[in-house]
Write a protein that holds these residues in place. Structure first.
Motif, PDB file in Angstrom:
ATOM      1  N   SER A 505      43.831 -32.231  -9.514  1.00 59.50           N
ATOM      2  CA  SER A 505      43.890 -31.061 -10.402  1.00 59.50           C
ATOM      3  C   SER A 505      42.680 -30.991 -11.333  1.00 59.50           C
ATOM      4  O   SER A 505      42.322 -29.913 -11.824  1.00 59.50           O
ATOM      5  CB  SER A 505      45.174 -31.093 -11.218  1.00 59.50           C
ATOM      6  N   ASN A 509      37.721 -26.823  -7.661  1.00 62.29           N
ATOM      7  CA  ASN A 509      38.390 -26.504  -6.400  1.00 62.29           C
ATOM      8  C   ASN A 509      39.718 -27.245  -6.214  1.00 62.29           C
ATOM      9  O   ASN A 509      40.339 -27.179  -5.167  1.00 62.29           O
ATOM     10  CB  ASN A 509      37.510 -26.888  -5.193  1.00 62.29           C
ATOM     11  N   SER A 510      40.084 -28.066  -7.174  1.00 61.61           N
ATOM     12  CA  SER A 510      41.336 -28.840  -7.135  1.00 61.61           C
ATOM     13  C   SER A 510      41.404 -29.872  -6.018  1.00 61.61           C
ATOM     14  O   SER A 510      42.483 -30.331  -5.637  1.00 61.61           O
ATOM     15  CB  SER A 510      42.553 -27.921  -7.003  1.00 61.61           C
ATOM     16  N   ARG A 664      55.085 -22.482  -3.270  1.00 63.12           N
ATOM     17  CA  ARG A 664      54.771 -23.766  -3.901  1.00 63.12           C
ATOM     18  C   ARG A 664      56.002 -24.685  -3.967  1.00 63.12           C
ATOM     19  O   ARG A 664      55.902 -25.874  -3.734  1.00 63.12           O
ATOM     20  CB  ARG A 664      54.209 -23.542  -5.318  1.00 63.12           C
ATOM     21  N   GLN A 695      41.474 -20.564   1.076  1.00 61.16           N
ATOM     22  CA  GLN A 695      41.608 -19.986  -0.254  1.00 61.16           C
ATOM     23  C   GLN A 695      43.059 -19.959  -0.720  1.00 61.16           C
ATOM     24  O   GLN A 695      43.388 -20.344  -1.845  1.00 61.16           O
ATOM     25  CB  GLN A 695      40.989 -18.577  -0.265  1.00 61.16           C
ATOM     26  N   GLN A 696      43.906 -19.520   0.209  1.00 61.94           N
ATOM     27  CA  GLN A 696      45.330 -19.432  -0.144  1.00 61.94           C
ATOM     28  C   GLN A 696      45.918 -20.821  -0.439  1.00 61.94           C
ATOM     29  O   GLN A 696      46.756 -20.975  -1.327  1.00 61.94           O
ATOM     30  CB  GLN A 696      46.106 -18.810   1.014  1.00 61.94           C
ATOM     31  N   GLU A 699      44.997 -22.056  -3.838  1.00 64.81           N
ATOM     32  CA  GLU A 699      45.879 -21.435  -4.855  1.00 64.81           C
ATOM     33  C   GLU A 699      47.242 -22.117  -4.842  1.00 64.81           C
ATOM     34  O   GLU A 699      47.828 -22.408  -5.880  1.00 64.81           O
ATOM     35  CB  GLU A 699      46.071 -19.945  -4.560  1.00 64.81           C
ATOM     36  N   LEU A 700      47.712 -22.386  -3.621  1.00 64.03           N
ATOM     37  CA  LEU A 700      49.035 -23.012  -3.473  1.00 64.03           C
ATOM     38  C   LEU A 700      49.136 -24.350  -4.209  1.00 64.03           C
ATOM     39  O   LEU A 700      50.130 -24.635  -4.877  1.00 64.03           O
ATOM     40  CB  LEU A 700      49.318 -23.231  -1.976  1.00 64.03           C
ATOM     41  N   SER A 702      47.375 -25.374  -6.710  1.00 66.42           N
ATOM     42  CA  SER A 702      47.047 -25.387  -8.142  1.00 66.42           C
ATOM     43  C   SER A 702      47.914 -24.464  -8.982  1.00 66.42           C
ATOM     44  O   SER A 702      47.983 -24.608 -10.191  1.00 66.42           O
ATOM     45  CB  SER A 702      45.568 -25.039  -8.337  1.00 66.42           C
ATOM     46  N   ARG A 703      48.597 -23.530  -8.336  1.00 67.95           N
ATOM     47  CA  ARG A 703      49.370 -22.592  -9.162  1.00 67.95           C
ATOM     48  C   ARG A 703      50.701 -23.212  -9.589  1.00 67.95           C
ATOM     49  O   ARG A 703      51.178 -24.179  -8.985  1.00 67.95           O
ATOM     50  CB  ARG A 703      49.594 -21.284  -8.411  1.00 67.95           C
TER      51      ARG A 703
END
Ligand SMILES: Nc1ncnc2c1ncn2[C@@H]1O[C@H](COP(=O)(O)OP(=O)(O)OP(=O)(O)O)[C@@H](O)[C@H]1O
Length: 743
Positions: A505, A509-510, A664, A695-696, A699-700, A702-703
């Motif tokens: 995290s 880019n996580s 998530r 990309q998705q 997001e998955l 890190s969100r």
């Protein structure tokens, strides 16, 4: 949470394996093995298997049917111990087939089980003996004999006893039968060993007292005088018997233990009622509970967070509570201790709501032994099981373990019969399910009804994947406790092409680069396994276990087969005999119709696991996997939540469940199956992704987790409409004209 009992201990606990390390972990099959001809042959074999026929492609293709829905909400059956549940089912069938004229026994079942137990196991013999001695009227004597014989281990007495515990009493019965002509004293001990904590009278006095009751009721119907005489004689005989009785040493020890437990419970009751901060030997519970946790689950000490949570003021004050910790954080133990406090100390019933039938059965199997040892009923409300309203128990309290739907029906029936107040505690596992479609709406309705109709029922909800906790707190008027504790570290990785990245995290880019995958693939292997699944699983198996989550059932089977094609022959030798046994047993339960895919994969220690298997097949495979005979499951989301199977590594074949991109909380639940406490010492997850999904996926990972929102309105017919109708049905609503006239 992992549970077990002396007889029914779960076999997923600590696995210590001593497996040979395999020098060559995977092999390219000989050219001949991959010829089109072979494929045709295989296709033929698959055709024979009817609907189990599968194509060879291993590519992830979004499909038309959302089989994930089916998996998540289908009639997925048991992960509980095979033989135990099978026996329970048999017994239940046996008892359910009791003819109508014998159903008077259901009344008896509402009485304390102990008395039933005594009647069954001893009275038939001892009472006949007594009456023979009494030399009463021959007719009465015969009648008594006749009646006693009919009382002798008849199944109908147990008609309404929960099946989980019927099994226990069935075993008791057979042990009693085994005793044959042994002395009554020995049988007495048998019964006394199953006495509940509330039954503190000396064994002999209970015994004879009950004999007296039983025999006198029979005589009453014939002659009052005889009755008096009989009673007098009988009492005399009972007292003489008592005086003469030689109590075996082990019986006294047992009695002492029971008395001690009973006293401890009395102290616990007082402690829990008082405002004292002293929680006694084990969180207001008798020390026997602590011993049982050591004995059945190997839990010697509570985690610090578990202790903190149990000693929170709000918990002591029985306020509603939501708590949230990562997967495998040990949440269930806290809930169980609170349930035991309610059952044993406050003497009220408890309802535990779990998301799937499989998990209900697992829990039934684990907690039945606690019920037997501590004197409460464990009742299953899942699938076709469950009685509405539940049987009123006179002495012992009930722990109802239910799916979301059955939990709702149970609460309705309690409201309808004015008994909702008997429910002291409701525990909801996987509370985040409240935000999931029509099932979420049912869960919300259930909780709303409890909140509205019973001010004394405490509600406790737990989950590893909650986000908008404040909303839930407001709804449940609950306190909140959270911690990030996870006893076994879980490392998260992503795989893109042949590079592995660690989820981090703090990194841009996580994720940070971790390593390149060591895979020397032939051209054929590259073509068949572009995602390097074979390389990933052979880093782990057979020494450790691995779960591969696949988006669809079909993909599960294809992946299992593909992997086995490239595993070296060495894998066949690992626990060879036991694997053959698994195949043999699978054949037996499916009348010789073994799935050709499983037939090919099991010799390598690999199987698929999805809702297309029958419950018996699943139980058998889970058992083999839990004990390390199988080391790799390719599975759908069926195994995603709440299941405690060993997995050193969890691989997500693609970031999809059917054709939907992963949420998530689904991702978190899936990866959370790796590194379970008490089973593994480390755990890791690898999500395989294609460039197009990068990309998705970023997001998955890190969100924040998804919020839970009410589905009562969205699921109109299964939601708000059902709620209104059921409130009218339960007479929990006031007609508008009544309200107007009241104003
Ligand atoms: N104090 C403890 N000491 C040792 N092991 C424990 C302790 N508490 C729980 N465990 C073990 O940890 C494992 C995971 O616990 P549990 O199933 O309760 O996790 P969980 O938080 O409910 O996870 P999930 O959300 O994934 O269902 C179980 O095998 C359980 O027996």
């Amino acid at each position: 949470m992992d549970e077990g009992g002396s007889r029914i201990r779960r076999r997923v606990s600590v696995r210590k394996r001593d497996r040979p390390s395999l020098a060559c972990r995977f092999a390219v099959p000989a050219a001949a093995e991959l010829t089109p001809g072979d494929e045709e042959e295989e296709e033929e074999e698959k055709m024979v298997a009817g609907n189990r026929r599968r194509k060879k492609t291993v590519e992830v293709q979004p499909v038309e049917n959302n089989d994930s829905e089916e998996d998540m909400f289908g009639d997925y059956d048991s992960f509980a111990e095979n033989s135990f549940l099978a026996q329970v089912d048999d017994l239940e069938q046996q008892y359910m087939q009791v003819p109508e004229h014998r159903k008077h026994a259901s009344d008896l079942a509402t009485e304390d089980l102990y008395s039933e137990n005594i009647k069954h196991n001893k009275l038939s013999i001892t009472t006949v003996g007594s009456f023979t001695e009494l030399k009463t009227d021959e007719h009465i004597k015969n009648q008594c004999r006749h009646e006693d014989v009919s009382v002798e281990p008849e199944p109908d007495i147990l008609y309404d006893v929960p099946s989980s515990q019927v099994l226990y009493f069935e075993n008791l019965k057979s042990s009693s039968n085994d005793l044959g002509d042994q002395s009554t004293k020995e049988r007495d001990w048998n019964a006394s060993s199953h006495k509940t904590v509330n039954e503190e009278l000396p064994q002999n006095s209970i015994e004879h007292h009950r004999q007296t009751d039983d025999s006198s009721s029979k005589v009453r119907s014939s002659s009052e005088e005889n009755r008096r005489k009989s009673l007098k004689e009988h009492l005399k005989s009972a007292m003489t018997g008592n005086a003469k009785a030689h109590t075996p040493i082990f019986s006294r020890t047992k009695q002492l233990k029971e008395t001690l437990l009973s006293e401890e419970i009395n102290v616990a009751k007082k402690t829990i009622e008082s405002s004292s901060n002293d929680l006694g030997p084990f969180y207001s519970l008798p020390s026997k509970v602590r011993d049982l946790y050591v004995q059945f689950k190997g839990i010697e000490k509570l985690y610090e967070w578990q202790h903190t949570c149990l000693t929170l003021n709000s918990v002591q004050e029985r306020k509603n509570l939501i708590y949230s910790l990562p997967t495998s954080g040990g949440k269930t133990l806290v809930a169980e201790i609170l349930m035991l406090q309610e059952l044993l100390c406050r003497r009220r019933d408890v309802l535990m709501i779990l998301p799937y039938v499989a998990i209900v059965q697992e829990k039934i199997s684990g907690l039945s032994s606690f019920g037997i040892e501590l004197g409460f009923f464990v009742e299953e409300y899942a699938g076709s099981k469950g009685k509405f309203p539940p049987i009123k128990r006179r002495e012992k309290k009930s722990l109802y373990i239910a799916t979301i739907e059955k939990g709702h029906s149970l609460v309705n029936s309690l409201i309808e019969t004015g008994r909702i107040g008997s429910l002291g505690l409701v525990v909801v596992d996987e509370l985040h399910m409240i935000g999931e479609g029509s099932r979420g709406a049912i869960l919300e309705m259930t909780l709303a009804k409890i909140l509205y109709t019973s001010k004394t029922t405490q509600i406790i909800g737990m989950s590893a994947t909650l986000n908008n906790v404040e909303d839930l707190q407001e709804f449940l008027q609950a306190e909140y406790y959270t911690s990030q504790f996870r006893p076994v570290e879980l490392k998260e990785y992503l795989k893109i092409n042949d590079a592995i990245y660690e989820v981090d995290s703090k990194a841009e880019n996580s994720m940070t680069f971790s390593r390149l995958l060591d895979c020397q693939y032939s051209d054929t292997l590259k073509k068949m396994d572009p995602d390097h699944l074979v390389a990933l699983v052979t880093e782990v198996i057979p020494n450790y276990s691995c779960l591969v989550f696949c988006p669809t059932k079909k993909n599960c089977e294809n992946v299992a087969e593909m992997i086995c094609k490239f595993l070296s022959k060495e894998y066949l030798k690992h626990r060879e005999k036991e694997k053959h046994e698994v195949i043999k047993n699978l054949k037996n339960i499916s009348s010789g119709n073994l799935c050709p895919v499983l037939k090919r994969t099991i010799p390598f220690g690999v199987a698929y696991h999805h809702s297309g298997l029958t419950s018996d097949e699943r139980k058998l495979l889970e058992e083999a996997y839990s004990t390390g005979v199988l080391c790799l499951f390719t599975c759908t989301s069926t195994l995603a939540a709440g299941v405690n199977l060993p997995a050193r590594r969890v691989i997500l074949r693609a970031p999809y469940v059917a054709k939907e991109f992963l949420k998530r909380n689904q991702y978190k639940q899936m990866i959370g199956r790796a590194g379970r406490a008490g089973i593994d010492s480390i755990g890791e997850s690898i999500l395989i992704l294609q460039e197009k999904d990068k990309q998705q996926v970023l997001e998955l990972i890190s969100r924040p987790l998804e919020n839970c929102y009410s589905h009562l309105v969205q699921e109109f017919t299964k939601g708000i409409q059902t709620l209104f109708l059921s409130l009218i049905g339960l007479k929990n609503s006031t007609p508008i004209h009544d309200k107007n006239s009241a104003n």
